[in-house]
Design a protein around this motif. Structure first.
Motif, mmCIF file in Angstrom:
data_model
loop_
_atom_site.group_PDB
_atom_site.id
_atom_site.type_symbol
_atom_site.label_atom_id
_atom_site.label_comp_id
_atom_site.label_asym_id
_atom_site.label_seq_id
_atom_site.Cartn_x
_atom_site.Cartn_y
_atom_site.Cartn_z
ATOM 1 N N ALA A 59 0.833 -1.207 0.000
ATOM 2 C CA ALA A 59 0.000 0.000 0.000
ATOM 3 C C ALA A 59 0.867 1.256 0.000
ATOM 4 C CB ALA A 59 -0.926 -0.005 1.213
ATOM 5 N N GLY A 60 1.965 1.239 0.777
ATOM 6 C CA GLY A 60 2.869 2.387 0.843
ATOM 7 C C GLY A 60 3.503 2.672 -0.508
ATOM 8 N N GLU A 104 -7.463 -9.521 2.375
ATOM 9 C CA GLU A 104 -8.487 -8.945 3.243
ATOM 10 C C GLU A 104 -8.012 -7.614 3.844
ATOM 11 O OE1 GLU A 104 -9.961 -12.068 5.762
ATOM 12 O OE2 GLU A 104 -11.121 -10.645 6.964
ATOM 13 N N LEU A 105 -6.744 -7.573 4.286
ATOM 14 C CA LEU A 105 -6.202 -6.349 4.891
ATOM 15 C C LEU A 105 -6.114 -5.217 3.880
ATOM 16 C CD1 LEU A 105 -3.290 -7.713 7.128
ATOM 17 C CD2 LEU A 105 -5.351 -6.575 7.943
ATOM 18 N N LEU A 106 -5.638 -5.538 2.671
ATOM 19 C CA LEU A 106 -5.505 -4.489 1.652
ATOM 20 C C LEU A 106 -6.871 -3.881 1.334
ATOM 21 C CD1 LEU A 106 -2.839 -5.943 -0.820
ATOM 22 C CD2 LEU A 106 -2.674 -3.785 0.414
ATOM 23 N N ARG A 107 -7.880 -4.751 1.307
ATOM 24 C CA ARG A 107 -9.223 -4.270 1.003
ATOM 25 C C ARG A 107 -9.767 -3.429 2.155
ATOM 26 N NH1 ARG A 107 -12.090 -8.713 0.760
ATOM 27 N NH2 ARG A 107 -10.728 -9.573 -0.826
ATOM 28 N N SER A 108 -9.672 -3.961 3.382
ATOM 29 C CA SER A 108 -10.301 -3.271 4.507
ATOM 30 C C SER A 108 -9.496 -2.048 4.982
ATOM 31 C CB SER A 108 -10.519 -4.238 5.668
ATOM 32 O OG SER A 108 -9.274 -4.671 6.179
ATOM 33 N N GLN A 109 -8.176 -2.107 4.898
ATOM 34 C CA GLN A 109 -7.363 -1.000 5.415
ATOM 35 C C GLN A 109 -7.086 0.079 4.382
ATOM 36 O OE1 GLN A 109 -6.214 -1.029 8.848
ATOM 37 N NE2 GLN A 109 -7.769 -2.617 8.794
ATOM 38 N N MET A 159 -0.996 0.694 11.003
ATOM 39 C CA MET A 159 -2.140 -0.126 10.595
ATOM 40 C C MET A 159 -3.285 0.085 11.567
ATOM 41 S SD MET A 159 -2.308 -4.051 9.453
ATOM 42 C CE MET A 159 -1.732 -3.553 7.879
ATOM 43 N N ASP A 160 -4.435 0.348 11.002
ATOM 44 C CA ASP A 160 -5.584 0.733 11.803
ATOM 45 C C ASP A 160 -6.397 -0.492 12.228
ATOM 46 O OD1 ASP A 160 -7.297 2.428 13.053
ATOM 47 O OD2 ASP A 160 -8.516 2.835 11.273
ATOM 48 N N ILE A 161 -5.745 -1.377 12.928
ATOM 49 C CA ILE A 161 -6.444 -2.591 13.361
ATOM 50 C C ILE A 161 -5.814 -3.039 14.672
ATOM 51 C CG2 ILE A 161 -4.933 -4.097 11.960
ATOM 52 C CD1 ILE A 161 -7.373 -5.872 11.470
ATOM 53 N N SER A 162 -6.659 -3.393 15.643
ATOM 54 C CA SER A 162 -6.103 -3.794 16.938
ATOM 55 C C SER A 162 -5.622 -5.244 16.854
ATOM 56 C CB SER A 162 -7.157 -3.650 18.025
ATOM 57 O OG SER A 162 -8.133 -4.666 17.868
ATOM 58 N N ASN A 163 -4.704 -5.585 17.772
ATOM 59 C CA ASN A 163 -4.207 -6.960 17.808
ATOM 60 C C ASN A 163 -5.341 -7.954 17.999
ATOM 61 O OD1 ASN A 163 -1.739 -5.865 17.495
ATOM 62 N ND2 ASN A 163 -0.894 -6.565 19.453
ATOM 63 N N GLU A 179 -8.664 -12.293 15.593
ATOM 64 C CA GLU A 179 -9.938 -12.857 15.123
ATOM 65 C C GLU A 179 -9.873 -13.200 13.633
ATOM 66 O OE1 GLU A 179 -12.862 -13.965 16.431
ATOM 67 O OE2 GLU A 179 -11.576 -13.864 18.212
ATOM 68 N N MET A 180 -9.290 -12.243 12.872
ATOM 69 C CA MET A 180 -9.131 -12.445 11.429
ATOM 70 C C MET A 180 -8.278 -13.679 11.146
ATOM 71 S SD MET A 180 -8.319 -8.776 9.666
ATOM 72 C CE MET A 180 -7.789 -9.425 8.083
ATOM 73 N N VAL A 181 -7.174 -13.797 11.902
ATOM 74 C CA VAL A 181 -6.247 -14.923 11.713
ATOM 75 C C VAL A 181 -6.961 -16.233 12.001
ATOM 76 C CG1 VAL A 181 -4.138 -16.032 12.574
ATOM 77 C CG2 VAL A 181 -4.164 -13.568 12.185
ATOM 78 N N LYS A 182 -7.743 -16.229 13.075
ATOM 79 C CA LYS A 182 -8.462 -17.448 13.457
ATOM 80 C C LYS A 182 -9.383 -17.898 12.326
ATOM 81 C CE LYS A 182 -9.402 -17.456 18.009
ATOM 82 N NZ LYS A 182 -10.260 -17.106 19.155
ATOM 83 N N LYS A 183 -10.069 -16.924 11.726
ATOM 84 C CA LYS A 183 -10.999 -17.251 10.638
ATOM 85 C C LYS A 183 -10.266 -17.741 9.392
ATOM 86 C CE LYS A 183 -14.653 -14.116 11.536
ATOM 87 N NZ LYS A 183 -15.050 -12.774 11.145
#
Lengths: 341, 145
Positions: A215-216, A246-251, B1-5, B10-14
């Motif tokens: 992304a950067g 998933e991260l690239l899409r959501s973030q 990154m705008d996501i908490s650990n 949770e994402m990793v688990k899924k």
């Protein structure tokens, strides 16, 4: 001279050329889909050596020698060799190239080492400090298991998220003059640690770093995923790839599915080779990039590839001390050398 | 990154495929049971050959240990254990493999600092806590007898 833009992208204004490259593997890698891309195959994982560490050194040295051959250069003509591997104190690099007597800078970037050494070689060559650089890395399944996990003959079960360390080495020789694929830009990644403590799930630990680096780079260069023929990650495997998309899409609102590939999903046949979530290790992305990718760039079947090598910066003791697994990703923009930017 | 650990965990688990617990348990049950059955058969054999009850039990354990050591050395044990899981890990076979495999692996660092020093790197904790617990058990047995 190199020009720095945005948060971390370095444009190489005199893009260095990749003069030659080589990949060395063993019969396991030769049974995979990229068999044809291997420059040399050792039929035995020992590579004729007495220990696993020595075997990896043999692989590493062989890859560097063959890359020099491909570039029609002698070791004396190399101004700087940037090399690294997974073993403590970069043992495979040191002992693998000891006899070549080139100026050596040992580099540690875990499985991102191929991207890191290519990026450093690119910047140093572009700057004029170095006329010819070599970049190399290696990994060996047995040596890595011994150092990071369990003895080879230990009867344990590997979880489905685990990845198989490639027994392979890759090397590239970078210069200022000549024709061939070029390194047009590089991006040194920052550590991203989202608290993954399972060292058998490296893909998950590295996905956030790959996401931020990709992304950067796209943000700095004001480009979109479709501007690349391929956005290639190092060794995220099945789990890491899922998380990256998933991260690239959501973030970042980026959708890279159509151009994304992962070296960890390319080296082995996941169905038949019992590698669980895919390949990993420095040798994984080294084999894919120094073989498959560079050949396609030379043949102009690929024109622009953003290669983001991913690394899990854990040590043998850090998980035992309760530390999470920090991830990192370094990127290099590889082009076919036709000067389209 | 705008996501908490926590969110990422949770994402990793899924995203992570789970271990096949049911199949693993079944395989462990069958293979572990088979090893115990082999042990029983060996015990019967040794008694039939005239061994005393206690000696026969000791001989069964010894046979399983030697068998595991040989299979480990031949590179066969880990291929069985990959499927058997707890089935080969829980009986004495697991302990024998845990001693033999590092002894082999670290032989490249010499007989003293390699084989001998590293031999108990996996089985060591079992010995340390096993001995400590049996000492504690002995103490309480003596106290409350």
């Amino acid at each position: 001279m190199a020009k720095r833009i945005g948060t971390g992208t370095i444009l190489l204004t005199r893009p260095p050329v990749i003069l030659g490259a080589a990949v060395v593997g063993t019969s396991k890698e030769a049974q995979g889909p990229l068999a044809k891309e291997l420059t040399y195959v050792f039929t035995d994982a020992t590579a004729g050596a007495k220990t696993w560490e020595q075997a990896e050194s043999v692989l590493h040295g062989e890859a560097v020698r063959r890359a020099l051959d491909a570039a029609s250069l002698r070791p004396e003509q190399v101004d700087l060799h940037l090399g690294g591997d997974l073993l403590n104190q970069c043992m495979a690099t040191t002992f693998g190239v000891r006899a070549l007597h080139m100026p050596l800078a040992g580099v540690y970037g875990a499985c991102s080492t191929m991207a890191l050494t290519l990026a450093l070689a690119g910047v140093l060559t572009d700057s004029g400090a170095v006329r010819v650089a070599a970049a190399s890395t290696s990994s060996h399944f047995c040596a890595a298991e011994k150092q990071f996990r369990m003895p080879l003959e230990y009867g344990g079960q590997r979880p489905p998220t685990s990845q198989w360390t490639a027994t392979a080495a890759g090397a590239a020789v970078i210069g200022t003059e000549g024709s061939g694929p070029r390194i047009e830009a590089v991006y040194f990644g920052r550590i991203e640690d989202c608290g993954v403590t399972d060292s058998a799930n490296m893909g998950a630990a590295m996905a956030p770093a790959a996401c931020e680096t990709i992304a950067g780079f796209l943000r700095d260069t004001q480009t979109q995923p479709q501007d690349y023929d391929m956005i290639l990650t190092g060794d995220l495997g099945v789990v890491g790839t899922r998380l990256l998309l998933e991260l690239l899409r959501s973030q970042h609102g980026l959708s890279v599915e159509r151009v994304h590939a992962d070296c960890g999903l390319m080296l082995y046949d996941l169905q038949s080779q019992d590698v669980h979530a895919g390949a990993s290790g420095c040798g994984c992305s080294a084999a894919v990039v120094c073989g498959y990718i560079l050949r396609r760039l030379r043949e102009k079947r690929l024109r622009r590839v953003l290669f983001a090598g991913t690394g899990a910066l854990l040590s043998g003791v850090s998980p035992l001390q309760g530390e999470s697994v920090p991830g990192i990703a370094h990127a290099v923009l590889l082009t076919d050398g036709e000067g389209r930017r | 990154m705008d996501i908490s650990n926590k969110e990422y965990t949770e994402m990793v688990k899924k995203a992570s495929p789970p271990s096949r617990k049911g199949m693993n348990a079944l395989k462990a049950f069958l293979s572990g049971g088979l090893i115990c059955a082999i042990g029983q058969a060996l015990g019967g054999l040794y008694r039939a050959l005239g061994a005393q009850e206690e000696d026969a039990d000791m001989l069964v354990t010894l046979t399983l240990i030697v068998l595991t050591a040989v299979l480990t050395a031949l590179g066969i044990f880990d291929r069985i254990a990959k499927h058997a899981g707890a089935g080969t890990f829980v009986p004495v076979t697991g302990f024998a493999n845990a001693v033999v495999s590092p002894a082999m692996e670290f032989a490249s660092e010499g007989r003293v600092l390699g084989t001998a020093a590293q031999m108990f790197r996996i089985a060591g904790p079992v010995l340390v806590y096993g001995c400590a617990l049996s000492a504690a058990y002995g103490f309480f047995y003596w106290l409350f007898r």
